[in-house]
Design an enzyme around this catalytic site. Structure first.
Site, PDB file in Angstrom:
ATOM      1  N   TYR A 165      47.780  51.873  36.834  1.00 54.62           N
ATOM      2  CA  TYR A 165      46.716  51.288  36.024  1.00 54.62           C
ATOM      3  C   TYR A 165      46.093  52.344  35.105  1.00 54.62           C
ATOM      4  O   TYR A 165      45.917  53.490  35.483  1.00 54.62           O
ATOM      5  CB  TYR A 165      45.614  50.696  36.899  1.00 54.62           C
ATOM      6  CG  TYR A 165      46.002  49.474  37.692  1.00 54.62           C
ATOM      7  CD1 TYR A 165      47.191  48.787  37.457  1.00 54.62           C
ATOM      8  CD2 TYR A 165      45.162  48.981  38.691  1.00 54.62           C
ATOM      9  CE1 TYR A 165      47.527  47.667  38.196  1.00 54.62           C
ATOM     10  CE2 TYR A 165      45.500  47.850  39.436  1.00 54.62           C
ATOM     11  CZ  TYR A 165      46.690  47.203  39.178  1.00 54.62           C
ATOM     12  OH  TYR A 165      47.014  46.089  39.910  1.00 54.62           O
ATOM     13  N   SER A 215      45.325  37.153  40.245  1.00 59.55           N
ATOM     14  CA  SER A 215      45.167  36.146  39.187  1.00 59.55           C
ATOM     15  C   SER A 215      44.665  34.825  39.766  1.00 59.55           C
ATOM     16  O   SER A 215      45.260  33.766  39.542  1.00 59.55           O
ATOM     17  CB  SER A 215      46.484  35.919  38.439  1.00 59.55           C
ATOM     18  OG  SER A 215      46.272  35.205  37.234  1.00 59.55           O
ATOM     19  N   LEU A 236      42.332  32.888  38.976  1.00 65.29           N
ATOM     20  CA  LEU A 236      41.961  31.877  37.981  1.00 65.29           C
ATOM     21  C   LEU A 236      43.018  31.764  36.884  1.00 65.29           C
ATOM     22  O   LEU A 236      42.754  31.246  35.800  1.00 65.29           O
ATOM     23  CB  LEU A 236      40.591  32.191  37.381  1.00 65.29           C
ATOM     24  CG  LEU A 236      39.432  32.205  38.378  1.00 65.29           C
ATOM     25  CD1 LEU A 236      38.122  32.491  37.658  1.00 65.29           C
ATOM     26  CD2 LEU A 236      39.352  30.893  39.150  1.00 65.29           C
ATOM     27  N   GLY A 239      44.494  33.853  34.771  1.00 59.81           N
ATOM     28  CA  GLY A 239      44.185  34.441  33.475  1.00 59.81           C
ATOM     29  C   GLY A 239      43.070  33.742  32.722  1.00 59.81           C
ATOM     30  O   GLY A 239      43.005  33.813  31.493  1.00 59.81           O
TER      31      GLY A 239
END
Length: 323
Positions: free
Chosen positions: A53, A211, A213, A215
């Site tokens: 990340y 994820s 929701l 995106g």
């Protein structure tokens, strides 16, 4: 805040996991530190990151932001159940990615340095490595456990048979093996119900949905679109076009219940028996506060049934496709 055990382990984690992928490329360091402080104030003790990340700031940048936050004191590290991941290539040199014993040793030491800590609570395989035998992987993890550098191992994006194979190899070594699996799971994407969830439950793994929701598609996207607050492009726009009728019915149901759509989407996951903690990835403190609201949303059997009708799920295999 509510807490539960991570899989079959004795480790207590919050029912929401703070995802940090936005820290750095989307959210500056000072704002990221403020979100982590607020997460602790809400009682969230479970933080997730990965060595890759960092986005435009470079791989490793997000871990460095967490490390600087831990380094600022206040028992921040002691109050955090810290999970990070390895697999992706950190450079273009050989042995700088995947799950060889060499990369596990190097990647772990590099993460510890960036995170400014001497151990990671949960060290996760970001993807299955089809080229490295499990005996090699587990020997390297056992060594790291013996050295006190990690406490537990977890997986991410594994198929059901990958989980079963990993656990069988660990059992032969009298080793704990995996305690968690991170998979994409939400009302729109329910494929893990076929085999991943049954494998996780049978082998004592806690499921950590990412994820949750989808995106933002389950976060009130149609209302935001009507209000001119959001305009989707590319894959997101295509997905909305495909599922518009279902999402409209879902947002209408949320309004009927008197809740925000995102609260209902997270609450649905929290009502699934296999789920330990959905990963929330706030870019702002306001988004964090909104996610925490879902902990107070109770969905009765009728509402859960209505959500299943809007977004049909899967039966476990083979019942899903056989008699």
């Amino acid at each position: 805040m509510k807490y539960t055990h991570l899989g079959r382990s004795g480790l207590s984690v919050s029912r929401l996991c703070l995802g940090t992928m936005n820290f750095g490329p989307q959210t500056g360091e000072a704002a990221s530190h403020a979100i982590m402080d607020a997460a602790h104030e809400h009682g969230i003790n479970y933080f997730d990151t990965a060595n890759v990340y960092g986005g435009s700031l470079g791989r490793g940048a997000t871990e460095e932001i967490l490390g600087n936050w831990f380094g600022s004191g206040g028992e921040r590290r002691e109050r955090t159940v810290l999970a990070t991941k390895l697999y992706g290539d950190m450079t273009d040199r050989p042995n700088e990615g995947k799950l060889s014993a060499l990369n596990i040793r190097r990647a772990l030491d590099a993460s510890l340095k960036r995170l400014k800590t001497d151990y990671v609570d949960i060290y996760q395989f970001h993807h299955v490595d089809r080229e490295t035998p499990w005996d090699e992987i587990w020997q390297a993890i056992e060594t790291a456990v013996a050295q006190g550098k990690i406490l537990y191992a977890g997986s991410s994006n594994f198929a059901g048979w990958h989980i079963a194979t990993a656990q069988e190899a660990a059992r032969k070594r009298n080793f704990t093996g995996l305690v968690s699996e991170q998979s994409i799971y939400n009302l729109l994407t329910r494929d893990v119900e076929l085999e991943v969830i049954p494998a996780a439950r049978a082998n004592g793994l806690g499921l950590i949905p990412w994820s949750p929701l989808h995106g933002g598609l389950l976060g009130g996207v149609l209302r935001k679109e009507r209000d001119g607050k959001r305009r989707l492009e590319g894959r997101a726009a295509e997905a909305l076009a495909t599922h518009r009728d279902a999402i409209e019915a879902y947002e209408d149901l949320a309004a009927e219940l008197g809740h925000e759509p995102g609260d209902v989407g997270l609450a649905w996951l929290l009502h699934q028996p296999a789920v330990t903690a959905p990963i929330i990835g706030p870019r702002t403190g306001e988004q964090l506060d909104a996610a925490v609201r879902a902990l107070d949303v109770e969905l009765d059997a009728d509402t859960l049934d209505r959500l299943d009708k809007i977004f049909p799920g899967r039966k476990p295999a083979p019942e899903n496709y056989a008699w």
